[in-house]
Scaffold this active site. Sequence first.
Site, PDB file in Angstrom:
ATOM      1  N   PRO A  21       3.648   2.945  -0.739  1.00 37.83           N
ATOM      2  CA  PRO A  21       4.606   3.530  -1.491  1.00 37.83           C
ATOM      3  C   PRO A  21       3.939   4.427  -2.544  1.00 37.83           C
ATOM      4  O   PRO A  21       2.733   3.953  -3.180  1.00 37.83           O
ATOM      5  CB  PRO A  21       5.595   2.271  -2.043  1.00 37.83           C
ATOM      6  CG  PRO A  21       3.961   1.011  -2.609  1.00 37.83           C
ATOM      7  CD  PRO A  21       3.019   1.534  -1.193  1.00 37.83           C
ATOM      8  N   MET A  22       4.281   6.237  -2.261  1.00 40.01           N
ATOM      9  CA  MET A  22       3.737   6.826  -3.667  1.00 40.01           C
ATOM     10  C   MET A  22       4.459   7.806  -4.525  1.00 40.01           C
ATOM     11  O   MET A  22       5.307   8.117  -3.099  1.00 40.01           O
ATOM     12  CB  MET A  22       2.786   7.395  -2.730  1.00 40.01           C
ATOM     13  CG  MET A  22       1.462   7.091  -2.112  1.00 40.01           C
ATOM     14  SD  MET A  22      -0.017   8.113  -1.082  1.00 40.01           S
ATOM     15  CE  MET A  22       1.206   7.469   0.652  1.00 40.01           C
ATOM     16  N   CYS A 104       1.530  -0.362 -10.712  1.00 34.84           N
ATOM     17  CA  CYS A 104       1.253   0.920 -11.355  1.00 34.84           C
ATOM     18  C   CYS A 104       1.192   1.251 -12.239  1.00 34.84           C
ATOM     19  O   CYS A 104       1.398   0.098 -13.311  1.00 34.84           O
ATOM     20  CB  CYS A 104       2.979   0.906 -11.319  1.00 34.84           C
ATOM     21  SG  CYS A 104       2.960   3.604 -11.351  1.00 34.84           S
ATOM     22  N   LYS A 143       2.962  -6.072  -4.566  1.00 31.19           N
ATOM     23  CA  LYS A 143       1.982  -5.290  -4.277  1.00 31.19           C
ATOM     24  C   LYS A 143       1.191  -5.276  -5.762  1.00 31.19           C
ATOM     25  O   LYS A 143       1.479  -5.027  -6.812  1.00 31.19           O
ATOM     26  CB  LYS A 143       1.869  -4.190  -4.282  1.00 31.19           C
ATOM     27  CG  LYS A 143       1.290  -2.586  -3.859  1.00 31.19           C
ATOM     28  CD  LYS A 143       1.441  -1.497  -3.282  1.00 31.19           C
ATOM     29  CE  LYS A 143      -0.256  -1.040  -2.778  1.00 31.19           C
ATOM     30  NZ  LYS A 143      -0.443  -0.540  -3.768  1.00 31.19           N
ATOM     31  N   HIS A 175      -4.501  -4.125  -4.489  1.00 36.91           N
ATOM     32  CA  HIS A 175      -4.929  -2.759  -5.222  1.00 36.91           C
ATOM     33  C   HIS A 175      -6.031  -3.395  -5.757  1.00 36.91           C
ATOM     34  O   HIS A 175      -6.170  -3.506  -6.303  1.00 36.91           O
ATOM     35  CB  HIS A 175      -3.822  -2.129  -5.527  1.00 36.91           C
ATOM     36  CG  HIS A 175      -4.377  -1.078  -5.817  1.00 36.91           C
ATOM     37  ND1 HIS A 175      -4.013   0.882  -6.307  1.00 36.91           N
ATOM     38  CD2 HIS A 175      -5.936   0.130  -6.206  1.00 36.91           C
ATOM     39  CE1 HIS A 175      -5.204   1.714  -6.316  1.00 36.91           C
ATOM     40  NE2 HIS A 175      -6.224   1.522  -5.538  1.00 36.91           N
ATOM     41  N   ASN A 215      -5.598  -2.398  -0.318  1.00 38.34           N
ATOM     42  CA  ASN A 215      -5.366  -1.246  -0.377  1.00 38.34           C
ATOM     43  C   ASN A 215      -6.535  -0.688  -1.015  1.00 38.34           C
ATOM     44  O   ASN A 215      -6.603  -1.012  -2.275  1.00 38.34           O
ATOM     45  CB  ASN A 215      -3.569  -1.515  -0.958  1.00 38.34           C
ATOM     46  CG  ASN A 215      -3.408   0.347  -1.794  1.00 38.34           C
ATOM     47  OD1 ASN A 215      -3.054   0.213  -2.334  1.00 38.34           O
ATOM     48  ND2 ASN A 215      -3.140   1.080  -0.661  1.00 38.34           N
ATOM     49  N   GLY A 217      -8.786   3.079  -1.727  1.00 39.92           N
ATOM     50  CA  GLY A 217      -9.976   3.442  -2.120  1.00 39.92           C
ATOM     51  C   GLY A 217     -10.297   4.262  -0.021  1.00 39.92           C
ATOM     52  O   GLY A 217     -11.663   4.236   0.363  1.00 39.92           O
ATOM     53  N   GLY A 237      -3.655   4.724   1.259  1.00 37.21           N
ATOM     54  CA  GLY A 237      -2.375   5.379   0.055  1.00 37.21           C
ATOM     55  C   GLY A 237      -2.709   7.440   0.657  1.00 37.21           C
ATOM     56  O   GLY A 237      -1.991   7.590   1.337  1.00 37.21           O
TER      57      GLY A 237
END
Length: 351
Positions: A21-22, A104, A143, A175, A215, A217, A237
Amino acid sequence: MRAVNAASAIPPEQLRLSVAPMMDWTDTQCRVFHRLLAPHARLYTEMVHANAVIHGDRSHLLALDPVEHPVALQLGGSEPALLAQAARIGAEHGFDEINLNCGCPSDRVQAGRFGACLMREPALVADSVAAMIDACNVPVTVKCRLGVDDDEHYEVFRAFIDRIADAGCRMFVVHARNAWLKGLSPKENREIPPLRYEWAYQLKRERPDLAIIVNGGIATLDDATEHLQHADGAMLGRAAYHDPYLLHRLDVAWFGGELQTRSQLLRALRPHVEVQLARGVYLKHISRHLLGLFGGQRGGRAFRQVLSEGAHKPGADWSLVEQALAVTEAFSEVPSSARADAALRLCSGQA
């Protein structure tokens, strides 16, 4: 341990490849394009705050094309009752999974006590996940990061995961770096905190019953493939967005099928584009997601230039995409000494 909702099992083949998700990027137009490139990938929406889902314009915020499935709705928030209500709405709108954002690091999420801040509140996350599971009949997932700021102890990270797993969550997207809540921008938070994939790998070894997706890199086919040796899947991503052809290469490499050219893939998008244009969607809202398709290729810059300069103009339609393709294809069809002239003629409509 809390009973897990019956819908919580996601088929393993759907976990192998996913697109993160971005914010401002993975809208429905982007996801339709990514689905065409990677038929087997699991797709995610931009993060949407629970309050927005409940009170906002759902026709826009929860826009979903049937071709996108399987696709997950990512929610932001920290109030269990509101997250539960938003999860139920998302499931009713047809999303295949509801994902809670615990990663986030932006100022906005810090001010609202959600996102990466939740890494410090495992009990609240557990309550939120339990409420969401009770409210909907699709898998609820999380996430997260490895921690925030100076969290350097794997045991703290594992305890966070265990608390949420006890609430019924069976799938975690990790992440694999910390979120630094002070002193770094969101962009810097995607690049500066060191990656520690080994924490995600260790978690999978110690908690084999959980689905663990790595997730952060991941920029090449080899990078992504390596993660499959240690975890259930790899989530791309920025690489998937800036180099969307990588998605297609991964899908073919991991699931089989015939590798198509960039031009073939883009032309397959034409029916969707023309339907959207007929509905009043402007070409610029679609073409902005296409700009990286020829990245690193001869003519890639010309492709981006034609679309960027023309898509916002009134009446822009599929012919502009064909013009951009023609310019790009000319770079590989004519001697290098003549490419610039050919591109200029095509851009000006003289060829």
